[in-house]
Design a protein around this motif. Structure first.
Motif, short mmCIF file in Angstrom:
data_model
loop_
_atom_site.label_atom_id
_atom_site.label_comp_id
_atom_site.label_asym_id
_atom_site.label_seq_id
_atom_site.Cartn_x
_atom_site.Cartn_y
_atom_site.Cartn_z
N GLN A 82 0.83 -1.21 0.00
CA GLN A 82 0.00 0.00 0.00
C GLN A 82 0.86 1.25 0.00
O GLN A 82 0.55 2.23 -0.69
N LEU A 83 1.94 1.23 0.76
CA LEU A 83 2.84 2.39 0.80
C LEU A 83 3.49 2.61 -0.56
O LEU A 83 3.59 3.74 -1.05
N GLU A 84 3.93 1.52 -1.19
CA GLU A 84 4.55 1.61 -2.51
C GLU A 84 3.58 2.19 -3.53
O GLU A 84 3.95 3.01 -4.38
N LEU A 85 2.32 1.79 -3.44
CA LEU A 85 1.30 2.33 -4.34
C LEU A 85 1.07 3.82 -4.10
O LEU A 85 0.91 4.60 -5.05
N CYS A 86 1.06 4.23 -2.83
CA CYS A 86 0.88 5.65 -2.52
C CYS A 86 2.02 6.48 -3.07
O CYS A 86 1.82 7.62 -3.52
N VAL A 87 3.23 5.94 -3.05
CA VAL A 87 4.38 6.67 -3.58
C VAL A 87 4.31 6.77 -5.09
O VAL A 87 4.51 7.84 -5.68
N GLY A 88 4.01 5.65 -5.76
CA GLY A 88 4.10 5.61 -7.22
C GLY A 88 2.89 6.11 -7.97
O GLY A 88 3.02 6.54 -9.12
N VAL A 89 1.70 6.11 -7.34
CA VAL A 89 0.49 6.45 -8.08
C VAL A 89 0.49 7.90 -8.55
O VAL A 89 -0.17 8.22 -9.55
N ILE A 90 1.22 8.78 -7.88
CA ILE A 90 1.23 10.18 -8.29
C ILE A 90 1.78 10.33 -9.70
O ILE A 90 1.34 11.19 -10.47
N ASN A 91 2.75 9.47 -10.07
CA ASN A 91 3.32 9.55 -11.42
C ASN A 91 2.35 9.02 -12.48
O ASN A 91 2.27 9.56 -13.59
N ILE A 92 1.63 7.95 -12.15
CA ILE A 92 0.64 7.43 -13.09
C ILE A 92 -0.46 8.47 -13.32
O ILE A 92 -0.88 8.73 -14.46
N ALA A 93 -0.93 9.07 -12.22
CA ALA A 93 -1.95 10.11 -12.35
C ALA A 93 -1.42 11.32 -13.10
O ALA A 93 -2.14 11.96 -13.88
N ALA A 94 -0.14 11.66 -12.87
CA ALA A 94 0.47 12.78 -13.58
C ALA A 94 0.53 12.52 -15.08
O ALA A 94 0.36 13.43 -15.89
N ALA A 95 0.76 11.26 -15.45
CA ALA A 95 0.77 10.90 -16.86
C ALA A 95 -0.60 11.15 -17.49
O ALA A 95 -0.71 11.69 -18.60
N ILE A 96 -1.65 10.78 -16.78
CA ILE A 96 -3.02 11.01 -17.28
C ILE A 96 -3.29 12.51 -17.35
O ILE A 96 -3.84 13.01 -18.34
#
Length: 513
Positions: A82-96
């Motif tokens: 869950q922590l890893e997802l919280c860190v990385g999801v900002i980049n996926i959302a930024a791509a969108i």
């Protein structure tokens, strides 16, 4: 200066003082064979400052998680995944967010787009401040990521389109300096609130204040003159340019913009088909250069260093607190290198700085690999500092400078969106999979792989990216075989040494017609 020019022109008896000054400037510019130039005026500084504040907020929202992740995980009971997802999801959302920014910026304008990014920052910060569980955290991080993606595209486009050609490199580079200053502020927030109960909530709450202020202040500056001209609002474009410079500069700049629009064989709304299936070779080469630089800027794994500096420092024996302090030092080093590089782009050129950056990354990643293979852990610190410095000298700021300069006028907003999508998707993949890759491949092979990718970037830049320093946006197409479109097409840049010319000038049709 004006009076001296007026006396030289012999017009002092026939024109009022203001007109005499403008006539003298115009005549001098015509004699020198170039358009009137302006300095960094107060109003231009104000515009760039507001654009940079948007980048600072974007950087803060990226960097703050480094200091917040450990207390946040403990307070909310998050698992490692869950922590890893919280860190990385900002980049996926930024791509969108980045991929939709082009359409929004083209339809609503650059100011509305920057305002939207700040509203997303505000909502995301509020959700993270009040979060009581994983789901709310993820929604807040997604909102932040969308805002980051929009800001990373809109801010440099807005800065590039209001900046004179001879200042554009330094001013657009300030967007990246501001982003990394924001990342450093995020690191500093983690250090300041270390050990404070619920301190991570205060860290996220701080980000709401500048987002509200910028959403209001951005409306004190005019819309991008290039966007206004592409919308047929020439009077508004001229008025915006006259707030940036004098009348002679505004008229010459507007004429250059008009020429570019009129000479565009497919004038009208840009489409994604034109980007993915360009109909002419010059456009394809321009898109390849800009998107290729964007790809290599993240494919070599620099995002892993940005997010996982504390872990690397802990691996060499530092405590958690000392690791945060060292992270701040590395972030400060990165900002200093960016400030140094921003003063060189318009002197040395874009191309040599990119080559130095790629070569430095290849060497630094190699040092990281060597340190793990030999057990010399202290070399990891040297490698991290080398990666930060090399990335800051070229790739970090120039990925957006190159994009704003080489992408065609009509396609610029959407192509920049695609470039941002490319960087953020790669950054997301690297940040989410870094720990897993390190376990699967081992640190030696992982860092060696990043080194090989950086080495490949050297060859790509050498064969595909020409020098664009000092050229009007409308004239860059000539470098790719598309023919110049503005008055600057006939200008000859200053001669440099033979060595620098060989390094920086490739296929310079604009230099030798």
């Amino acid at each position: 200066d004006c009076e001296r020019e007026v006396h030289r022109s012999g017009q002092q008896d026939s024109l009022p003082p203001t007109a005499m000054c403008e006539a003298a400037r115009t005549e001098k510019a015509a004699e020198e064979g170039k358009e009137p130039r302006i300095g960094c005026t107060k109003f231009l500084i104000w515009i760039v400052t507001l654009s940079s504040i948007s980048s600072i907020i974007s950087g803060y929202d990226q960097g703050v998680i480094a200091g917040a992740m450990l207390p946040l995980q403990e307070d909310l009971g998050l698992s490692g995944v869950q922590l890893e997802l919280c860190v990385g999801v900002i980049n996926i959302a930024a791509a969108i967010g980045g991929i939709v920014t082009g359409a929004i910026a083209d339809a609503k304008g650059r100011r509305w787009t920057i305002t939207l990014s700040n509203l997303l920052f505000l909502v995301g910060s509020l959700l993270l401040t009040l979060a009581q569980g994983f789901c709310t955290l993820m929604v807040g991080r997604v909102c932040m990521g969308l805002g980051v993606g929009i800001a990373l595209v809109a801010a440099p486009i807005f800065t590039a389109e209001v900046s004179p050609a001879h200042l554009r490199g330094r001013l657009v580079a300030m967007s990246d300096v501001a982003t990394n200053a924001g990342i450093l502020l995020g690191y500093a927030a983690g250090f300041c609130f270390y050990g404070v109960a619920g301190g991570w909530r205060f860290m996220f709450a701080i980000g709401m204040v500048p987002a509200v202020l910028l959403s209001i202040l951005i409306w004190t500056v005019p819309e991008s003159p290039r966007w206004l001209a592409m919308r047929g609002r020439d009077k508004d474009a001229l008025a915006a340019l006259m707030r940036i410079g004098d009348k002679a500069y505004a008229e010459a700049e507007l004429e250059s913009i008009r020429s570019a629009i009129q000479n565009d064989s497919s004038a009208g709304e840009a489409s994604w088909k034109e980007i993915f299936c360009p109909t002419d070779r010059p456009t394809a080469r321009m898109l390849t250069a800009g998107l290729g630089v964007a790809f290599f800027s993240q494919a070599c794994g620099t995002e892993a260093v940005t997010y996982y500096i504390p872990e690397v420092m802990v691996n060499v024996g530092l405590s958690d607190f000392d690791a945060l302090l060292a992270t701040m030092g590395a972030g400060g080093c990165k900002v200093l290198f960016l400030l140094l590089a921003s003063q060189l782009f318009d002197r040395v050129g874009r191309r040599p700085m990119l080559l130095i950056s790629a070569f430095g990354l290849a060497v630094s990643f190699g040092v990281m690999s060597f340190s793990y293979s030999t057990g010399m852990d202290w070399l990891s610190v040297v490698g991290v500092c080398g990666i930060m410095g090399a990335f800051s000298l070229g790739f970090s700021p120039l990925v957006y400078v190159i994009g704003t300069e080489v992408f065609p006028n009509r396609l610029r907003a959407r192509a920049m969106s695609l470039a941002l999508f490319t960087t953020r998707i790669l950054a997301g993949v690297v940040s989410i999979s870094f720990i897993s890759l390190e376990v699967a491949l081992g640190p030696t092979l992982l860092w060696a792989g990043f080194s090989l990718i950086a080495a490949a970037a050297v060859f790509f830049i050498f064969f595909n990216v020409p020098e664009t320093m000092g050229l009007e946006l409308e004239d860059v197409a000539a470098l790719f075989g598309g023919g110049a479109t503005g008055a600057g097409a006939t200008k000859r840049p200053k001669r440099t040494t033979l060595l620098l010319t060989r390094v920086t000038s490739r296929s310079h049709q604009v230099v030798e017609p």
